[in-house]
Motif scaffolding. Structure first.
Motif, PDB file in Angstrom:
ATOM      1  N   UNK A 116       9.299   9.282   0.825  1.00 27.89           N
ATOM      2  CA  UNK A 116      10.623   8.702   0.577  1.00 27.89           C
ATOM      3  C   UNK A 116      11.614   9.063   1.680  1.00 27.89           C
ATOM      4  N   UNK A 117      11.415  10.199   2.313  1.00 25.51           N
ATOM      5  CA  UNK A 117      12.314  10.636   3.378  1.00 25.51           C
ATOM      6  C   UNK A 117      11.940  10.117   4.758  1.00 25.51           C
ATOM      7  N   UNK A 118      10.800   9.449   4.873  1.00 23.40           N
ATOM      8  CA  UNK A 118      10.367   8.940   6.177  1.00 23.40           C
ATOM      9  C   UNK A 118      11.392   7.917   6.677  1.00 23.40           C
ATOM     10  N   UNK A 165       0.826  -1.204   0.000  1.00 22.70           N
ATOM     11  CA  UNK A 165       0.000   0.000   0.000  1.00 22.70           C
ATOM     12  C   UNK A 165       0.863   1.257   0.000  1.00 22.70           C
ATOM     13  N   UNK A 166       1.989   1.216   0.715  1.00 22.44           N
ATOM     14  CA  UNK A 166       2.879   2.382   0.720  1.00 22.44           C
ATOM     15  C   UNK A 166       3.549   2.562  -0.637  1.00 22.44           C
ATOM     16  N   UNK A 167       3.851   1.464  -1.322  1.00 20.11           N
ATOM     17  CA  UNK A 167       4.400   1.571  -2.673  1.00 20.11           C
ATOM     18  C   UNK A 167       3.376   2.196  -3.619  1.00 20.11           C
ATOM     19  N   UNK A 168       2.116   1.785  -3.488  1.00 22.60           N
ATOM     20  CA  UNK A 168       1.058   2.389  -4.300  1.00 22.60           C
ATOM     21  C   UNK A 168       0.891   3.870  -3.969  1.00 22.60           C
ATOM     22  N   UNK A 169       0.958   4.192  -2.675  1.00 24.54           N
ATOM     23  CA  UNK A 169       0.847   5.600  -2.269  1.00 24.54           C
ATOM     24  C   UNK A 169       1.987   6.413  -2.876  1.00 24.54           C
ATOM     25  N   UNK A 170       3.197   5.870  -2.830  1.00 25.19           N
ATOM     26  CA  UNK A 170       4.346   6.587  -3.400  1.00 25.19           C
ATOM     27  C   UNK A 170       4.158   6.808  -4.898  1.00 25.19           C
ATOM     28  N   UNK A 197      14.211   2.485  -6.844  1.00 26.78           N
ATOM     29  CA  UNK A 197      15.524   2.620  -7.473  1.00 26.78           C
ATOM     30  C   UNK A 197      16.054   1.309  -8.031  1.00 26.78           C
ATOM     31  N   UNK A 198      15.699   0.181  -7.398  1.00 27.75           N
ATOM     32  CA  UNK A 198      16.312  -1.093  -7.762  1.00 27.75           C
ATOM     33  C   UNK A 198      15.317  -2.200  -8.091  1.00 27.75           C
ATOM     34  N   UNK A 230      10.519   5.067   4.253  1.00 29.65           N
ATOM     35  CA  UNK A 230      11.269   5.525   3.092  1.00 29.65           C
ATOM     36  C   UNK A 230      12.250   4.513   2.513  1.00 29.65           C
ATOM     37  N   UNK A 231      13.088   3.871   3.335  1.00 30.85           N
ATOM     38  CA  UNK A 231      14.091   2.963   2.756  1.00 30.85           C
ATOM     39  C   UNK A 231      13.525   1.827   1.890  1.00 30.85           C
TER      40      UNK A 231
END
Length: 120
Positions: free
Chosen positions: A50-52, A30-35, A64-65, A56-57
């Motif tokens: 992303x900075x959380x 869900x966080x990936x979808x939110x991002x 990125x990968x 974030x990590x």
């Protein structure tokens, strides 16, 4: 269209945060979808996510990968196995168990075949 992406980002962020306290609801997807939604609607919210320090990590690792860390893989597969064990203990019907086994197999295969990402 930007408003729809923003609403989706807020919805998925809320579901992801619920997943932190509800063990049956996944957090990271869900966080990936939110991002992804925030990347299309609000650069400020995307940067914030992303900075959380906690969330974030893994999001950055995915963006990125296309990677999932070893720790996250263990947690994901372990959680899926735990749900299956609980279902067995509860004596759910064989149809439900079969559906779970198939979905868990697909989910586990996806998670385990992703790269681990850069070494920490």
């Amino acid at each position: 269209m930007r408003g729809i992406w923003l609403a989706g980002g807020v919805l998925f962020l809320g579901l992801g945060l619920l997943g932190v306290v509800l063990p049956v609801l996944p957090t990271t997807p869900f966080l990936l979808l939110a991002a992804g939604c925030f990347a299309r609607s609000s650069p400020r919210l995307h940067r914030w996510l992303l900075g959380h320090p906690v969330f974030g990590p893994p999001i950055r690792n995915w963006e990125e990968n296309g990677a999932i860390s070893r720790k996250a893989k263990r947690l994901a597969v372990g959680s899926m196995a735990g749900v299956l064990v609980v279902s067995l203990v509860l004596g759910l019907s064989w149809k439900v168990l079969l559906a779970q086994v198939l979905l868990i197999a697909v989910g586990s295969a996806f998670v385990l075949t992703r790269p681990n990402g850069p070494s920490a």
